[in-house]
Motif scaffolding. Structure first.
Motif, PDB file in Angstrom:
ATOM      1  N   SER A 183     -28.301  97.408  37.711  1.00 43.72           N
ATOM      2  CA  SER A 183     -27.150  98.121  37.174  1.00 43.72           C
ATOM      3  C   SER A 183     -26.058  98.223  38.228  1.00 43.72           C
ATOM      4  N   PRO A 184     -24.804  98.044  37.828  1.00 45.10           N
ATOM      5  CA  PRO A 184     -23.713  98.215  38.800  1.00 45.10           C
ATOM      6  C   PRO A 184     -23.541  99.677  39.178  1.00 45.10           C
ATOM      7  N   MET A 185     -22.882  99.913  40.267  1.00 47.20           N
ATOM      8  CA  MET A 185     -22.588 101.275  40.676  1.00 47.20           C
ATOM      9  C   MET A 185     -21.640 101.938  39.684  1.00 47.20           C
ATOM     10  N   GLN A 186     -21.752 103.242  39.577  1.00 44.62           N
ATOM     11  CA  GLN A 186     -20.775 103.988  38.800  1.00 44.62           C
ATOM     12  C   GLN A 186     -19.455 104.004  39.581  1.00 44.62           C
ATOM     13  N   PRO A 187     -18.320 104.124  38.872  1.00 42.36           N
ATOM     14  CA  PRO A 187     -17.019 104.059  39.560  1.00 42.36           C
ATOM     15  C   PRO A 187     -16.912 104.995  40.760  1.00 42.36           C
ATOM     16  N   ALA A 188     -17.383 106.245  40.608  1.00 43.33           N
ATOM     17  CA  ALA A 188     -17.285 107.196  41.721  1.00 43.33           C
ATOM     18  C   ALA A 188     -18.080 106.711  42.930  1.00 43.33           C
ATOM     19  N   GLU A 189     -19.264 106.113  42.685  1.00 45.39           N
ATOM     20  CA  GLU A 189     -20.080 105.586  43.778  1.00 45.39           C
ATOM     21  C   GLU A 189     -19.420 104.364  44.409  1.00 45.39           C
ATOM     22  N   PHE A 190     -18.841 103.504  43.560  1.00 43.69           N
ATOM     23  CA  PHE A 190     -18.220 102.275  44.044  1.00 43.69           C
ATOM     24  C   PHE A 190     -17.053 102.584  44.977  1.00 43.69           C
ATOM     25  N   PHE A 191     -16.163 103.477  44.539  1.00 47.20           N
ATOM     26  CA  PHE A 191     -14.965 103.758  45.327  1.00 47.20           C
ATOM     27  C   PHE A 191     -15.243 104.601  46.574  1.00 47.20           C
ATOM     28  N   SER A 192     -16.454 105.134  46.694  1.00 48.80           N
ATOM     29  CA  SER A 192     -16.829 105.872  47.903  1.00 48.80           C
ATOM     30  C   SER A 192     -17.941 105.166  48.657  1.00 48.80           C
ATOM     31  N   ASP A 193     -18.234 103.915  48.304  1.00 47.38           N
ATOM     32  CA  ASP A 193     -19.358 103.184  48.908  1.00 47.38           C
ATOM     33  C   ASP A 193     -19.128 102.922  50.391  1.00 47.38           C
ATOM     34  N   GLY A 194     -17.895 102.691  50.771  1.00 51.53           N
ATOM     35  CA  GLY A 194     -17.611 102.416  52.174  1.00 51.53           C
ATOM     36  C   GLY A 194     -17.710 100.954  52.546  1.00 51.53           C
ATOM     37  N   LEU A 195     -18.142 100.101  51.614  1.00 48.24           N
ATOM     38  CA  LEU A 195     -18.231  98.668  51.883  1.00 48.24           C
ATOM     39  C   LEU A 195     -17.609  97.882  50.733  1.00 48.24           C
ATOM     40  N   LEU A 196     -18.153  98.071  49.531  1.00 46.66           N
ATOM     41  CA  LEU A 196     -17.632  97.331  48.381  1.00 46.66           C
ATOM     42  C   LEU A 196     -16.173  97.677  48.109  1.00 46.66           C
ATOM     43  N   ASN A 197     -15.826  98.947  48.204  1.00 47.06           N
ATOM     44  CA  ASN A 197     -14.441  99.331  47.930  1.00 47.06           C
ATOM     45  C   ASN A 197     -13.479  98.738  48.956  1.00 47.06           C
ATOM     46  N   ILE A 198     -13.950  98.592  50.205  1.00 46.93           N
ATOM     47  CA  ILE A 198     -13.103  97.987  51.238  1.00 46.93           C
ATOM     48  C   ILE A 198     -12.862  96.511  50.938  1.00 46.93           C
ATOM     49  N   PHE A 199     -13.915  95.812  50.545  1.00 49.36           N
ATOM     50  CA  PHE A 199     -13.761  94.388  50.225  1.00 49.36           C
ATOM     51  C   PHE A 199     -12.927  94.181  48.973  1.00 49.36           C
ATOM     52  N   LEU A 200     -13.050  95.084  48.007  1.00 51.63           N
ATOM     53  CA  LEU A 200     -12.199  94.994  46.814  1.00 51.63           C
ATOM     54  C   LEU A 200     -10.738  95.173  47.209  1.00 51.63           C
ATOM     55  N   TYR A 213     -25.820 101.636  58.653  1.00 53.14           N
ATOM     56  CA  TYR A 213     -25.842 100.175  58.663  1.00 53.14           C
ATOM     57  C   TYR A 213     -24.548  99.609  58.080  1.00 53.14           C
ATOM     58  N   LYS A 214     -24.106 100.192  56.966  1.00 54.06           N
ATOM     59  CA  LYS A 214     -22.886  99.695  56.320  1.00 54.06           C
ATOM     60  C   LYS A 214     -21.661  99.901  57.211  1.00 54.06           C
ATOM     61  N   LEU A 215     -21.549 101.093  57.783  1.00 54.78           N
ATOM     62  CA  LEU A 215     -20.390 101.397  58.609  1.00 54.78           C
ATOM     63  C   LEU A 215     -20.387 100.563  59.892  1.00 54.78           C
ATOM     64  N   ALA A 216     -21.568 100.363  60.478  1.00 53.08           N
ATOM     65  CA  ALA A 216     -21.663  99.546  61.691  1.00 53.08           C
ATOM     66  C   ALA A 216     -21.254  98.109  61.405  1.00 53.08           C
ATOM     67  N   PHE A 217     -21.662  97.590  60.247  1.00 54.85           N
ATOM     68  CA  PHE A 217     -21.288  96.227  59.854  1.00 54.85           C
ATOM     69  C   PHE A 217     -19.793  96.124  59.600  1.00 54.85           C
ATOM     70  N   LEU A 218     -19.254  97.104  58.864  1.00 60.45           N
ATOM     71  CA  LEU A 218     -17.867  97.039  58.431  1.00 60.45           C
ATOM     72  C   LEU A 218     -16.898  97.250  59.580  1.00 60.45           C
ATOM     73  N   TYR A 219     -17.164  98.250  60.429  1.00 59.50           N
ATOM     74  CA  TYR A 219     -16.230  98.616  61.486  1.00 59.50           C
ATOM     75  C   TYR A 219     -16.641  98.119  62.865  1.00 59.50           C
ATOM     76  N   ARG A 220     -17.754  97.365  62.938  1.00 61.25           N
ATOM     77  CA  ARG A 220     -18.229  96.805  64.200  1.00 61.25           C
ATOM     78  C   ARG A 220     -18.452  97.916  65.232  1.00 61.25           C
ATOM     79  N   ILE A 221     -19.251  98.906  64.857  1.00 56.96           N
ATOM     80  CA  ILE A 221     -19.533 100.058  65.705  1.00 56.96           C
ATOM     81  C   ILE A 221     -20.847  99.827  66.455  1.00 56.96           C
ATOM     82  N   SER A 222     -20.832 100.012  67.751  1.00 56.78           N
ATOM     83  CA  SER A 222     -22.034  99.853  68.555  1.00 56.78           C
ATOM     84  C   SER A 222     -22.917 101.093  68.405  1.00 56.78           C
TER      85      SER A 222
END
Length: 469
Positions: A111-128, A231-240
Motif C-alpha cells: 500500500s502507498p503511504m497516506q498523503p500526510a505520511e508521504f509529505f512528512s517522510d523526509g525522503l520521498l517528499n524531497i525527491f518529489l 538512516y533516511k536523514l543520513a542518506f539524504l543530507y549526508r550526515i556523519s
C-alpha cells in the motif's frame, strides 16, 4: 540496465498478493505522488497487477510473464525495469522460488503511504520536490490537505459501547464461539505502507551508538521509528555518525525521547547551514567513508591519485570538471541522480561510470548506455572505485557491443575510433593505435585534465589532513 533474462523469463509464472486492502484514495496517491518518481510505465504495471489481483476469483491464480507482456504491450525488459522501480520506491516486494527449469514468483503489492505520511517522510517528499519543482509540489500538497474543524466550543455527546449495547454474560461467551480461520488463511486487513528501504550499510550505526552517552541520549530512545528516520536523514543530507549525534541531542524531549519531527527539522537546518542549499541533491554526494580506499594513507601512484580523486569528489564536481568549469546541464544532472537513486550506486562508482562513458562516447552521456552499465554494476554489487575500474576493464568487450545496440547502429568508423582511459589499456588491446592525430590530442587533453584534477584534489585532501580539518 540489468539483464532481465538472468532473473526472469516469459515462461516463469507469477501470482499476486497484497499486504492488505488497497483503498480508492490510494489510487490518487499513486497517480499524483508516486508516478512522478517511477514514471508512467512502472505505474501502469502496478495498476495492472492491482486489477488482476481484484479479479482473482474469476480467473486462474497464476499466469506466465508472457501473459503480462501481452496485457501491457511491453517487452520483458521494460516490465523487469518497472518492477525494480516499484521495489525501490516501496510499492512491491518480490519473492522467487525455483522449480525445475522455471521460476515461480510472488508479487506482494504494498500500500502507498497516506498523503500526510508521504509529505512528512523526509525522503520521498524531497525527491518529489526535486522532480516536479516548487510550484507543482505546492499544488499537489494543497490538493491533499483537509481543512480542520475546531470543536473547542462544543461538548462531547458521543455514546460509548456500553451505553448502546447490553452487556454479555460470560456463559453466553463460552457457549457461542466463532468459527476459527484456517491456518493457511488470514483475515483481510488494512495495508501497512512499507515505504522506501534504505541500505543500512551506508551508515555506521555502531559508531553513532558508541558516541551516545546515557546522560545525553539514552539508547532506549533509539526506537525502530527513530532508527529508520536516522538512516533516511543520513542518506539524504549526508550526515556523519558524529554529526548525527549532535542532531539527536537537539531532538531529545524532556521525557528523554527522540521527537522524529524535530529530528527532521534539525537535520534540515544543519544541512542548510553547512551547504547553503535549501534542499539536497544526490549528485552532490561523495563516496561513503567506509567504501573509500585512501582514508588514512595518501595515494602514491598516478592511478591511486585518480582513485582518490574519484572517491572524494561528487558526480556534480566530476561533470563540472569535465566541462571545463561550466555548470552541467539539467538533463545530465537528472540522469545521474536517477541512476544513483534507482541503482543505489555509491558516488565514487558513478564517477568511474561517467569517466568511462564520456571517454568512450566523445564526451557525451547517452542515457540508455549509462543506465545499462549502471544496472550491470548494481547487479554485480560494485561498491568501490577500484572495483568499478576493474569491472569496466574486464567487461570492455561487452560494453563495446552495448554501445552499438539500439535502433540505429553506429558506423564501423565510430567503433574503430573509440577512446579508452589509460587504466584500461591491456596487452591485447591498444585502442590509441586506431585513433587519428586529432583524436589522440583530444584524448591526451582529457586524460591530462583528469590527472590535474586528481593531483589537485589529492593535495587539498592532504592539506586538510595536516591542518586537522
Amino acid at each position: 540496465m540489468t539483464e532481465h533474462w538472468k532473473d526472469v523469463l516469459p515462461v516463469d509464472q507469477y501470482e499476486i498478493t497484497t499486504n492488505g486492502m488497497l483503498h480508492l484514495e490510494d489510487h490518487a496517491v499513486l497517480q499524483l505522488l508516486y508516478q512522478p518518481l517511477v514514471g508512467a510505465i512502472a505505474m501502469g504495471v502496478f495498476q495492472t497487477l492491482i486489477s488482476e489481483h481484484r479479479r482473482r476469483d474469476f480467473q486462474q491464480k497464476t499466469h506466465t510473464h508472457h501473459f503480462l507482456m501481452n496485457v501491457l504491450a511491453l517487452n520483458l525488459q521494460q516490465i523487469y525495469e518497472a518492477r525494480q522501480l516499484l521495489e525501490g520506491i516501496g510499492l512491491l516486494k518480490t519473492y522467487r522460488q525455483k522449480s525445475e527449469n522455471v521460476h515461480q514468483f510472488v508479487y506482494e503489492l504494498q500500500s502507498p503511504m497516506q498523503p500526510a505520511e508521504f509529505f512528512s517522510d523526509g525522503l520521498l517528499n524531497i525527491f518529489l520536490y526535486q522532480k516536479i519543482g516548487k510550484t507543482a509540489y505546492d499544488h499537489l500538497k494543497e490538493l491533499f490537505e483537509v481543512p480542520s474543524r475546531s470543536t473547542d466550543d462544543y461538548v462531547v455527546v458521543t455514546k460509548s459501547f456500553t451505553d448502546v449495547f447490553q452487556s454479555i454474560k460470560m456463559s453466553d461467551l463460552q457457549q457461542t464461539k466463532p468459527p476459527e480461520t484456517p491456518a493457511d488463511k488470514t483475515m483481510e486487513k488494512a495495508a501497512t505502507p512499507s515505504g522506501v528501504t534504505i541500505e543500512t550499510d551506508t551508515f555506521d550505526f555502531s559508531l553513532l551508538l558508541s558516541g551516545l552517552h546515557e546522560a545525553m541520549v539514552p539508547k532506549q530512545a533509539i526506537t525502530p521509528k527513530v532508527k529508520t528516520a536516522i538512516y533516511k536523514l543520513a542518506f539524504l543530507y549526508r550526515i556523519s555518525p558524529l554529526e548525527m549525534k549532535k542532531i539527536l541531542m537537539s531532538a531529545l524531549t524532556q521525557h528523554e525521547e527522540i521527537d522524529v519531527d524535530i529530528l527532521r527539522k534539525q537535520a534540515r537546518e544543519w544541512y542548510q547551514f553547512e551547504s547553503g542549499e535549501t534542499l539536497p541533491a544526490v549528485v552532490h554526494q561523495t563516496q561513503p567513508a567506509q567504501a573509500r580506499e585512501f582514508k588514512d594513507s595518501p595515494p602514491e601512484t598516478e592511478e591511486d591519485k585518480l582513485i582518490h580523486a574519484l572517491e572524494i569528489s561528487s558526480p556534480h564536481q566530476m561533470l563540472t570538471e569535465w566541462s571545463g568549469g561550466a555548470q552541467p546541464s539539467e538533463a545530465d544532472l537528472r540522469m545521474v541522480e536517477d541512476v544513483m537513486f534507482q541503482q543505489k550506486l555509491p558516488a565514487g562508482v558513478v564517477n568511474v561510470l561517467l569517466y568511462f562513458v564520456m571517454l568512450r562516447s566523445d564526451s557525451k552521456l547517452t542515457k540508455s548506455y549509462v543506465q545499462k552499465i549502471a544496472g550491470h554494476w548494481a547487479r554485480k554489487k560494485v561498491m568501490t572505485v577500484r572495483q568499478a575500474m576493474a569491472l569496466a576493464k574486464d567487461e570492455n568487450a561487452k560494453y563495446k557491443e552495448w554501445q552499438t545496440e539500439g535502433p540505429k547502429k553506429r558506423t564501423a568508423k565510430a567503433i574503430r575510433t573509440e577512446k579508452l582511459p589509460s587504466w584500461m589499456d591491456t596487452q591485447n588491446e591498444s585502442p590509441s593505435e586506431t585513433l587519428s592525430e586529432q583524436e589522440r590530442t583530444e584524448q591526451r587533453e582529457l586524460e591530462e585534465r583528469l590527472k590535474k584534477f586528481a593531483s589537485r584534489t589529492s593535495d587539498e585532501s592532504t592539506e586538510q589532513r595536516r591542518s586537522g580539518k
